[in-house]
Design an enzyme around this catalytic site. Sequence first.
Site, mmCIF file in Angstrom:
data_model
loop_
_atom_site.group_PDB
_atom_site.id
_atom_site.type_symbol
_atom_site.label_atom_id
_atom_site.label_comp_id
_atom_site.label_asym_id
_atom_site.label_seq_id
_atom_site.Cartn_x
_atom_site.Cartn_y
_atom_site.Cartn_z
ATOM 1 N N ASP A 113 1.013 -1.420 -0.016
ATOM 2 C CA ASP A 113 -0.036 -0.029 -0.018
ATOM 3 C C ASP A 113 1.028 1.121 0.088
ATOM 4 O O ASP A 113 1.765 1.362 0.718
ATOM 5 C CB ASP A 113 -0.969 -0.021 1.262
ATOM 6 C CG ASP A 113 -1.609 1.117 1.291
ATOM 7 O OD1 ASP A 113 -3.230 1.031 0.921
ATOM 8 O OD2 ASP A 113 -1.362 2.136 1.439
ATOM 9 N N ASN A 121 -1.957 13.206 -4.234
ATOM 10 C CA ASN A 121 -2.842 13.971 -4.904
ATOM 11 C C ASN A 121 -3.393 15.342 -4.461
ATOM 12 O O ASN A 121 -3.379 16.239 -5.260
ATOM 13 C CB ASN A 121 -4.188 13.155 -4.601
ATOM 14 C CG ASN A 121 -4.251 11.757 -5.473
ATOM 15 O OD1 ASN A 121 -3.936 11.859 -6.533
ATOM 16 N ND2 ASN A 121 -4.869 10.769 -5.023
ATOM 17 N N ASP A 130 -2.244 9.832 -10.722
ATOM 18 C CA ASP A 130 -2.373 8.754 -11.748
ATOM 19 C C ASP A 130 -0.993 8.141 -12.233
ATOM 20 O O ASP A 130 -0.738 7.120 -12.350
ATOM 21 C CB ASP A 130 -3.227 9.129 -12.744
ATOM 22 C CG ASP A 130 -4.639 9.015 -12.282
ATOM 23 O OD1 ASP A 130 -4.983 8.761 -11.143
ATOM 24 O OD2 ASP A 130 -5.456 9.442 -12.970
ATOM 25 N N GLU A 156 -4.856 2.541 -4.293
ATOM 26 C CA GLU A 156 -3.224 2.496 -4.169
ATOM 27 C C GLU A 156 -2.668 1.259 -3.516
ATOM 28 O O GLU A 156 -1.827 1.377 -2.729
ATOM 29 C CB GLU A 156 -2.757 3.856 -3.548
ATOM 30 C CG GLU A 156 -3.501 4.615 -2.646
ATOM 31 C CD GLU A 156 -3.913 3.947 -1.188
ATOM 32 O OE1 GLU A 156 -4.609 2.958 -1.336
ATOM 33 O OE2 GLU A 156 -2.868 4.025 -0.239
HETATM 34 P P1 GH3 Z 1 -1.734 5.396 4.449
HETATM 35 O O1 GH3 Z 1 0.031 5.760 4.016
HETATM 36 O O2 GH3 Z 1 -2.156 5.472 5.411
HETATM 37 O O3 GH3 Z 1 -1.902 4.287 3.290
HETATM 38 O O4 GH3 Z 1 -2.155 6.895 3.565
HETATM 39 P P2 GH3 Z 1 -2.625 7.077 2.240
HETATM 40 O O5 GH3 Z 1 -3.162 8.552 2.157
HETATM 41 O O6 GH3 Z 1 -2.067 6.465 1.271
HETATM 42 O O7 GH3 Z 1 -4.161 6.271 2.551
HETATM 43 P P3 GH3 Z 1 -5.726 6.745 2.243
HETATM 44 O O8 GH3 Z 1 -6.525 5.507 2.133
HETATM 45 O O9 GH3 Z 1 -6.229 7.779 3.342
HETATM 46 O O10 GH3 Z 1 -5.878 7.482 0.793
HETATM 47 C C1 GH3 Z 1 -5.568 6.740 -0.332
HETATM 48 C C2 GH3 Z 1 -5.664 7.753 -1.510
HETATM 49 O O11 GH3 Z 1 -5.096 7.001 -2.747
HETATM 50 C C3 GH3 Z 1 -6.705 8.609 -1.588
HETATM 51 C C4 GH3 Z 1 -7.144 8.366 -3.030
HETATM 52 O O12 GH3 Z 1 -7.419 9.453 -3.583
HETATM 53 C C5 GH3 Z 1 -5.945 7.873 -3.580
HETATM 54 N N1 GH3 Z 1 -6.005 7.063 -4.877
HETATM 55 C C6 GH3 Z 1 -6.977 5.950 -4.912
HETATM 56 N N2 GH3 Z 1 -6.938 5.446 -6.252
HETATM 57 C C7 GH3 Z 1 -6.543 6.452 -6.960
HETATM 58 C C8 GH3 Z 1 -6.493 6.486 -8.344
HETATM 59 O O13 GH3 Z 1 -6.841 5.705 -9.335
HETATM 60 N N3 GH3 Z 1 -5.687 7.708 -8.758
HETATM 61 C C9 GH3 Z 1 -5.329 8.762 -8.054
HETATM 62 N N4 GH3 Z 1 -4.543 9.731 -8.376
HETATM 63 N N5 GH3 Z 1 -5.267 8.403 -6.606
HETATM 64 C C10 GH3 Z 1 -6.206 7.517 -6.095
HETATM 65 MG MG MG Z 2 -1.923 4.390 1.205
HETATM 66 MG MG MG Z 3 -4.778 2.006 1.070
#
Ligand code: GH3
Ligand code: MG
Ligand code: MG
Length: 247
Positions: A113, A121, A130, A156
Site C-alpha cells: 500500500d 494527490n 495517476d 493505491e
Molecule cells: P496510508 O499511508 O495510511 O496508506 O495513507 P494514504 O493517504 O495512502 O491512504 P488513504 O486511504 O487515506 O488514501 C488513499 C488515497 O489514494 C486517496 C485516493 O485519492 C488515492 N487514490 C486511490 N485510487 C487512486 C487513483 O486511481 N488515482 C489517484 N490519483 N489517486 C488514487
Molecule cells: Mg496508502
Molecule cells: Mg490504501
Amino acid sequence: MDNAVPCEHVDHASPGEHLCIPMHADGETLGVFHLRTAPAPAEVTERWAQAEAVASRLALPLANLRLRETLRNQSIRDGLTGVFNRYYMEESLAREVRRSIRHGATLSVAVLDLDHFKQVNDAHGHGAGDDALRLFGRFLAMSVREEDIVCRFGGEEFVVLLPEVDTDGAVDLVDRLRMNCGAATLGTSPTGRPPITFSAGVASLPADGMTPEELLKAADRALYQAKSAGRNRVVAVGETALDAEAA
Ligand code: GH3
Ligand code: MG
Ligand code: MG
C-alpha cells in the site's frame, strides 16, 4: 512473380517462389499470408487466386481471435496501470493455493500500500497521482519473475503473488522493491512530486494460512503493522516490523 515488389521479410537467398498476400479484416491489416514453393513459376501464378481466397477466408477468424484476446486482456487487466485486476488476482490466488497444496510447495502473498498517497494527490494533483500509480505498476511488473502475479487490488493497494517463494524469500524480494521504488517511479514530468514509498505485509502458505482468504487477511494484518510502525517497511506475519532505516 517477375515484376512484383520483393517483400522485406523474404530471404532472397532462399530458392523458390514466394507469394505474400496482405490479410485485411474490418479495414485493418492483420498480417501477411506467406507461401513459398519450390521453383515452379507457372504453377505459382495459377495458384495465386486460390491463395488469395485462403488468405481472405483466414482474415476474419484471425481478427476475431485478436478481438477475443483484447477483450480478455481488458477484463483481467487494470485500465490505469496495466497490471492484473482484482478479479484476476482472486482467480489466480485460488488456483495458486490449490497448486501449492497439491505439490506441497510454498506460496507467498504480499499486500503493498502506497504511503500517504492522499497527500500526493492533494499536493500535486490527481494527474501526478495517476502517473505515480502507472509508474509503480510498471515497476512492479518489471521487477518480478514471469510466474509471479502483480495486481492492483484497488486504489493505491497492490497484491503480488509469489509461487514457490517462502516468507524469507518474499520479505527479501519485497524489501528490495521497497528500496528501489522511489527512484524507479519518479518519472520525467516536472511535478516536483517526492519519491513514493510503500508499506507491505507478507503472508505465506502453509505457515500463515491454507486458503486465499486466510492468506490475504494475514498479509493485511502484517501491512497494518507496517503502517503503525511508521510506514516504508515490510512486515511478515508474526514478525516485528523491519525498520526502514535499519534495513
Ligand atoms: P496510508 O499511508 O495510511 O496508506 O495513507 P494514504 O493517504 O495512502 O491512504 P488513504 O486511504 O487515506 O488514501 C488513499 C488515497 O489514494 C486517496 C485516493 O485519492 C488515492 N487514490 C486511490 N485510487 C487512486 C487513483 O486511481 N488515482 C489517484 N490519483 N489517486 C488514487
Ligand atoms: Mg496508502
Ligand atoms: Mg490504501
